[in-house]
Scaffold this motif. Sequence first.
Motif, PDB file in Angstrom:
ATOM      1  N   SER A  90       0.842  -1.200   0.000  1.00  0.00           N
ATOM      2  CA  SER A  90       0.000   0.000   0.000  1.00  0.00           C
ATOM      3  C   SER A  90       0.879   1.252   0.000  1.00  0.00           C
ATOM      4  N   MET A  91       0.247   2.377  -0.205  1.00  0.00           N
ATOM      5  CA  MET A  91       1.002   3.629  -0.328  1.00  0.00           C
ATOM      6  C   MET A  91       0.247   4.759   0.377  1.00  0.00           C
ATOM      7  N   SER A  92       0.942   5.502   1.206  1.00  0.00           N
ATOM      8  CA  SER A  92       0.355   6.702   1.827  1.00  0.00           C
ATOM      9  C   SER A  92       1.481   7.676   2.168  1.00  0.00           C
ATOM     10  N   GLY A  93       1.131   8.932   2.181  1.00  0.00           N
ATOM     11  CA  GLY A  93       2.134   9.948   2.480  1.00  0.00           C
ATOM     12  C   GLY A  93       1.629  11.328   2.108  1.00  0.00           C
ATOM     13  N   LYS A  94       2.552  12.235   1.911  1.00  0.00           N
ATOM     14  CA  LYS A  94       2.157  13.584   1.505  1.00  0.00           C
ATOM     15  C   LYS A  94       3.223  14.190   0.605  1.00  0.00           C
ATOM     16  N   ALA A  95       2.758  15.042  -0.292  1.00  0.00           N
ATOM     17  CA  ALA A  95       3.649  15.789  -1.174  1.00  0.00           C
ATOM     18  C   ALA A  95       3.657  17.246  -0.704  1.00  0.00           C
ATOM     19  N   VAL A  96       4.843  17.840  -0.698  1.00  0.00           N
ATOM     20  CA  VAL A  96       4.999  19.188  -0.156  1.00  0.00           C
ATOM     21  C   VAL A  96       5.713  20.081  -1.159  1.00  0.00           C
ATOM     22  N   VAL A  97       5.150  21.248  -1.392  1.00  0.00           N
ATOM     23  CA  VAL A  97       5.819  22.303  -2.161  1.00  0.00           C
ATOM     24  C   VAL A  97       6.052  23.450  -1.193  1.00  0.00           C
ATOM     25  N   ALA A  98       7.327  23.821  -0.990  1.00  0.00           N
ATOM     26  CA  ALA A  98       7.658  24.801   0.046  1.00  0.00           C
ATOM     27  C   ALA A  98       8.512  25.934  -0.505  1.00  0.00           C
ATOM     28  N   SER A  99       8.248  27.124   0.003  1.00  0.00           N
ATOM     29  CA  SER A  99       9.054  28.313  -0.302  1.00  0.00           C
ATOM     30  C   SER A  99       9.357  29.044   1.001  1.00  0.00           C
ATOM     31  N   LYS A 100      10.442  29.804   1.001  1.00  0.00           N
ATOM     32  CA  LYS A 100      10.792  30.581   2.189  1.00  0.00           C
ATOM     33  C   LYS A 100       9.735  31.649   2.443  1.00  0.00           C
ATOM     34  N   SER A 101       9.413  31.826   3.710  1.00  0.00           N
ATOM     35  CA  SER A 101       8.419  32.838   4.075  1.00  0.00           C
ATOM     36  C   SER A 101       8.840  34.229   3.600  1.00  0.00           C
ATOM     37  N   SER A 102      10.134  34.544   3.714  1.00  0.00           N
ATOM     38  CA  SER A 102      10.623  35.865   3.298  1.00  0.00           C
ATOM     39  C   SER A 102      10.460  36.091   1.805  1.00  0.00           C
ATOM     40  N   ASP A 103      10.447  35.008   1.020  1.00  0.00           N
ATOM     41  CA  ASP A 103      10.201  35.128  -0.421  1.00  0.00           C
ATOM     42  C   ASP A 103       8.710  35.271  -0.710  1.00  0.00           C
ATOM     43  N   VAL A 104       7.912  34.435  -0.051  1.00  0.00           N
ATOM     44  CA  VAL A 104       6.468  34.444  -0.295  1.00  0.00           C
ATOM     45  C   VAL A 104       5.853  35.801   0.046  1.00  0.00           C
ATOM     46  N   TYR A 105       6.291  36.375   1.154  1.00  0.00           N
ATOM     47  CA  TYR A 105       5.690  37.627   1.627  1.00  0.00           C
ATOM     48  C   TYR A 105       6.602  38.824   1.388  1.00  0.00           C
ATOM     49  N   ALA A 106       7.440  38.757   0.379  1.00  0.00           N
ATOM     50  CA  ALA A 106       8.421  39.819   0.119  1.00  0.00           C
ATOM     51  C   ALA A 106       7.763  41.189  -0.050  1.00  0.00           C
ATOM     52  N   ASP A 107       6.677  41.257  -0.806  1.00  0.00           N
ATOM     53  CA  ASP A 107       6.000  42.539  -1.030  1.00  0.00           C
ATOM     54  C   ASP A 107       5.408  43.079   0.270  1.00  0.00           C
ATOM     55  N   ARG A 108       4.791  42.186   1.018  1.00  0.00           N
ATOM     56  CA  ARG A 108       4.193  42.602   2.291  1.00  0.00           C
ATOM     57  C   ARG A 108       5.275  43.065   3.269  1.00  0.00           C
ATOM     58  N   ILE A 109       6.390  42.361   3.300  1.00  0.00           N
ATOM     59  CA  ILE A 109       7.496  42.720   4.189  1.00  0.00           C
ATOM     60  C   ILE A 109       8.055  44.090   3.820  1.00  0.00           C
ATOM     61  N   LYS A 110       8.212  44.332   2.526  1.00  0.00           N
ATOM     62  CA  LYS A 110       8.712  45.632   2.069  1.00  0.00           C
ATOM     63  C   LYS A 110       7.786  46.758   2.510  1.00  0.00           C
ATOM     64  N   LEU A 111       6.469  46.562   2.331  1.00  0.00           N
ATOM     65  CA  LEU A 111       5.490  47.577   2.730  1.00  0.00           C
ATOM     66  C   LEU A 111       5.517  47.812   4.234  1.00  0.00           C
ATOM     67  N   LEU A 112       5.580  46.730   4.995  1.00  0.00           N
ATOM     68  CA  LEU A 112       5.602  46.858   6.454  1.00  0.00           C
ATOM     69  C   LEU A 112       6.837  47.612   6.932  1.00  0.00           C
ATOM     70  N   LYS A 113       7.990  47.319   6.318  1.00  0.00           N
ATOM     71  CA  LYS A 113       9.219  47.995   6.724  1.00  0.00           C
ATOM     72  C   LYS A 113       9.183  49.481   6.363  1.00  0.00           C
ATOM     73  N   GLU A 114       8.579  49.811   5.237  1.00  0.00           N
ATOM     74  CA  GLU A 114       8.430  51.223   4.875  1.00  0.00           C
ATOM     75  C   GLU A 114       7.527  51.936   5.881  1.00  0.00           C
ATOM     76  N   ASN A 115       6.402  51.269   6.235  1.00  0.00           N
ATOM     77  CA  ASN A 115       5.490  51.855   7.229  1.00  0.00           C
ATOM     78  C   ASN A 115       6.170  51.968   8.585  1.00  0.00           C
ATOM     79  N   GLN A 116       6.964  50.947   8.925  1.00  0.00           N
ATOM     80  CA  GLN A 116       7.681  50.954  10.204  1.00  0.00           C
ATOM     81  C   GLN A 116       8.651  52.130  10.275  1.00  0.00           C
ATOM     82  N   LYS A 117       9.384  52.360   9.188  1.00  0.00           N
ATOM     83  CA  LYS A 117      10.340  53.468   9.154  1.00  0.00           C
ATOM     84  C   LYS A 117       9.621  54.802   9.281  1.00  0.00           C
ATOM     85  N   GLN A 118       8.513  54.937   8.542  1.00  0.00           N
ATOM     86  CA  GLN A 118       7.769  56.194   8.570  1.00  0.00           C
ATOM     87  C   GLN A 118       7.195  56.456   9.964  1.00  0.00           C
ATOM     88  N   LEU A 119       6.614  55.425  10.566  1.00  0.00           N
ATOM     89  CA  LEU A 119       6.043  55.577  11.900  1.00  0.00           C
ATOM     90  C   LEU A 119       7.129  55.870  12.938  1.00  0.00           C
TER      91      LEU A 119
END
Length: 219
Positions: A90-119
Amino acid sequence: LAAIEMELKQIDHDGDVENVEHFREPWRLFGYPAAQIRLMSRHSIFTTSVIDASGYRKQYLKVKSQTNTPMGEGRQLVEMTIHTPRLLTSMSGKAVVASKSSDVYADRIKLLKENQKQLSETLEEELASQRLEEKEVGACQQEEQHTVRRHKIAIEMRDFIKMPWTCETYHAMRPFYTEVKAAGQSGMSTKDQLQKFQRLWLEHVPEYGHLAAEAVDVI
């Protein structure tokens, strides 16, 4: 700022953000168990892995084929055929596709850091303004206290001059009059006279010695 820092802490790191698909296929009398997997990557940079959960001492899972199809926003559709090339297994398991969080949320991180600097800059400006206001208030309070002390000394000096003097008082204050007399007509200014009188009075008349610690010139 606290909310931004908390969100950055949650997403700005190299930990994996995963898309997962589980599979389970029973053993077959004829042929091998197989599964078709379709997973969307979260970023153009990603890794794939297959984890065997069949429970055998040896891993029999194999990736028979894999194709990556580019999709929008840099993501890719990952299609895999997974099988176990072993009869009666028999066969069972899972397949996983993974990326670094810093890559996935790069745009959001950039925006947050800009807001952080401004604040942060805005907050620093507000703090600087507050410190200046506190300094000005402190200066006003200090000037007010100085005026109160000067007024107190002036009243005490006036009352001292008007009150009857004892022989001890005359003796204590005699150096002042001697100095003024010695100076003659071209002698000390009114300011100098008052300051010398005040110092001699506070230093040599015991009843007023307690005022010396907070004394200020009356003029």
